[in-house]
Design a protein around this motif. Structure first.
Motif, PDB file in Angstrom:
ATOM      1  N   ASN A   1       6.531 -45.708  57.750  1.00 54.69           N
ATOM      2  CA  ASN A   1       5.961 -45.722  56.403  1.00 54.69           C
ATOM      3  C   ASN A   1       6.696 -44.672  55.587  1.00 54.69           C
ATOM      4  O   ASN A   1       6.391 -43.487  55.661  1.00 54.69           O
ATOM      5  N   GLU A   2       7.687 -45.119  54.817  1.00 57.65           N
ATOM      6  CA  GLU A   2       8.559 -44.166  54.114  1.00 57.65           C
ATOM      7  C   GLU A   2       7.783 -43.273  53.158  1.00 57.65           C
ATOM      8  O   GLU A   2       8.045 -42.068  53.083  1.00 57.65           O
ATOM      9  N   GLN A   3       6.837 -43.834  52.420  1.00 60.39           N
ATOM     10  CA  GLN A   3       6.086 -43.020  51.475  1.00 60.39           C
ATOM     11  C   GLN A   3       5.298 -41.932  52.190  1.00 60.39           C
ATOM     12  O   GLN A   3       5.308 -40.771  51.786  1.00 60.39           O
ATOM     13  N   LEU A   4       4.632 -42.312  53.284  1.00 62.82           N
ATOM     14  CA  LEU A   4       3.883 -41.311  54.040  1.00 62.82           C
ATOM     15  C   LEU A   4       4.829 -40.276  54.627  1.00 62.82           C
ATOM     16  O   LEU A   4       4.532 -39.079  54.626  1.00 62.82           O
ATOM     17  N   GLY A   5       5.991 -40.743  55.127  1.00 62.33           N
ATOM     18  CA  GLY A   5       6.958 -39.810  55.694  1.00 62.33           C
ATOM     19  C   GLY A   5       7.404 -38.772  54.684  1.00 62.33           C
ATOM     20  O   GLY A   5       7.528 -37.582  55.006  1.00 62.33           O
ATOM     21  N   ARG A   6       7.648 -39.206  53.452  1.00 62.86           N
ATOM     22  CA  ARG A   6       8.062 -38.270  52.409  1.00 62.86           C
ATOM     23  C   ARG A   6       6.942 -37.284  52.076  1.00 62.86           C
ATOM     24  O   ARG A   6       7.188 -36.100  51.812  1.00 62.86           O
ATOM     25  N   GLU A   7       5.696 -37.783  52.081  1.00 61.05           N
ATOM     26  CA  GLU A   7       4.574 -36.891  51.804  1.00 61.05           C
ATOM     27  C   GLU A   7       4.402 -35.871  52.927  1.00 61.05           C
ATOM     28  O   GLU A   7       4.070 -34.707  52.674  1.00 61.05           O
ATOM     29  N   LEU A   8       4.619 -36.307  54.160  1.00 67.81           N
ATOM     30  CA  LEU A   8       4.534 -35.387  55.288  1.00 67.81           C
ATOM     31  C   LEU A   8       5.535 -34.249  55.139  1.00 67.81           C
ATOM     32  O   LEU A   8       5.219 -33.079  55.361  1.00 67.81           O
TER      33      LEU A   8
ATOM     34  N   ALA B   1       7.049 -33.226  52.300  1.00 70.18           N
ATOM     35  CA  ALA B   1       6.801 -32.412  51.109  1.00 70.18           C
ATOM     36  C   ALA B   1       5.601 -31.484  51.282  1.00 70.18           C
ATOM     37  O   ALA B   1       5.654 -30.305  50.896  1.00 70.18           O
ATOM     38  N   LYS B   2       4.527 -31.996  51.868  1.00 69.18           N
ATOM     39  CA  LYS B   2       3.284 -31.224  51.911  1.00 69.18           C
ATOM     40  C   LYS B   2       3.116 -30.406  53.184  1.00 69.18           C
ATOM     41  O   LYS B   2       2.510 -29.333  53.154  1.00 69.18           O
TER      42      LYS B   2
ATOM     43  N   PRO C   1       7.124 -26.228  53.217  1.00 65.89           N
ATOM     44  CA  PRO C   1       6.874 -24.785  53.173  1.00 65.89           C
ATOM     45  C   PRO C   1       7.477 -24.043  54.365  1.00 65.89           C
ATOM     46  O   PRO C   1       8.039 -22.954  54.204  1.00 65.89           O
ATOM     47  N   SER C   2       7.401 -24.639  55.565  1.00 66.20           N
ATOM     48  CA  SER C   2       8.001 -24.011  56.741  1.00 66.20           C
ATOM     49  C   SER C   2       9.522 -24.041  56.670  1.00 66.20           C
ATOM     50  O   SER C   2      10.190 -23.063  57.033  1.00 66.20           O
ATOM     51  N   LEU C   3      10.076 -25.148  56.195  1.00 66.73           N
ATOM     52  CA  LEU C   3      11.531 -25.250  56.071  1.00 66.73           C
ATOM     53  C   LEU C   3      12.055 -24.186  55.103  1.00 66.73           C
ATOM     54  O   LEU C   3      13.109 -23.591  55.334  1.00 66.73           O
ATOM     55  N   ASP C   4      11.316 -23.953  54.034  1.00 69.62           N
ATOM     56  CA  ASP C   4      11.733 -22.934  53.064  1.00 69.62           C
ATOM     57  C   ASP C   4      11.789 -21.551  53.717  1.00 69.62           C
ATOM     58  O   ASP C   4      12.691 -20.756  53.431  1.00 69.62           O
ATOM     59  N   LEU C   5      10.822 -21.266  54.598  1.00 68.25           N
ATOM     60  CA  LEU C   5      10.821 -19.975  55.283  1.00 68.25           C
ATOM     61  C   LEU C   5      12.024 -19.838  56.210  1.00 68.25           C
ATOM     62  O   LEU C   5      12.624 -18.760  56.317  1.00 68.25           O
ATOM     63  N   TYR C   6      12.369 -20.915  56.910  1.00 69.41           N
ATOM     64  CA  TYR C   6      13.569 -20.896  57.762  1.00 69.41           C
ATOM     65  C   TYR C   6      14.798 -20.589  56.909  1.00 69.41           C
ATOM     66  O   TYR C   6      15.647 -19.768  57.289  1.00 69.41           O
TER      67      TYR C   6
END
Length: 213
Positions: free
Chosen positions: A134-141, A143-144, A148-153
């Motif tokens: 489910n591409e839309q759900l995947g993108r929401e996963l 983003a939300k 935030p964790s990727l930004d910290l890395y």
């Protein structure tokens, strides 16, 4: 004739605490959403089913969320926040001890603990699996839940670049995938066990490379 005592008004009942009631309902909805996505899968989880399991009217859910995806995302974020509160009062941040290898290893070890926690494993696995198709759900996963964790890395890797521990030409967004993508694939597809030893090795391979030194 003795004077009659005037009738005393009955003590007023305390007004119901709407804040407490709302929080109780919200908590029941979180629990219902997470349990249902594990039991029946994401496609068969419905707002009606969540409402019935939580013991609330579906209009209560629609007052706070616009879709089941929003409910599940918030429920999962809340689960993560609970885990952080249990870990201690300090807000979570990526450690920076000056040793990037030790810092990344420490964060990945905490990630292993979370992935193996029964409270997280089943709902996160169900959502991740659905996000693949489910591409839309995947993108929401992403983003939300993940961004935030990727930004910290990325912040930590940029600090390591500034300290001369990582090459300045390295793209931090690509580099972090050396750490988290193999772990995510192994966990999601059951291609091997996940452990501290495994994630420590990922960090060593990523920072030092595979070629003879």
């Amino acid at each position: 004739m003795a004077p009659q005592k005037s009738a005393q008004p009955a003590p007023a009942k305390p007004a119901p605490d709407s804040t407490r009631r709302s929080e109780k309902s919200r908590r029941a909805i979180y629990d219902a959403a997470l349990s249902l996505v594990v039991e029946v899968g994401y496609p068969k989880t419905t707002i009606e089913g969540i409402a019935a399991r939580a013991g609330v009217g579906k209009q209560t859910i629609y007052r706070w969320w616009s879709s089941k995806a929003d409910v599940l995302m918030e429920a999962f974020l809340d689960l993560g926040e609970q885990s952080l509160r249990e870990a201690g009062p300090e807000p979570y941040d990526f450690p920076d001890t000056g040793d990037v290898a030790a810092d990344v290893k420490g964060v990945l070890r905490a990630t292993v603990d979370q992935l193996r926690d029964p409270r997280f494993e089943a709902p996160s696995r169900a959502l991740a699996a659905e996000g693949v198709v489910n591409e839309q759900l995947g993108r929401e996963l992403v983003a939300k839940l993940m961004q935030p964790s990727l930004d910290l890395y990325m912040q930590r890797l940029r600090a390591a670049q500034d300290a001369g521990q990582v090459r300045p030409d390295v793209d931090p967004r690509i580099a972090l995938e050396f750490f988290i993508s193999p772990l995510a694939q192994r966990w999601l597809q059951h291609t091997g066990p996940i452990s501290y030893e495994y994630t420590d090795t990922l960090v060593d391979y990523a920072l030092h490379g595979l070629a003879p030194r």
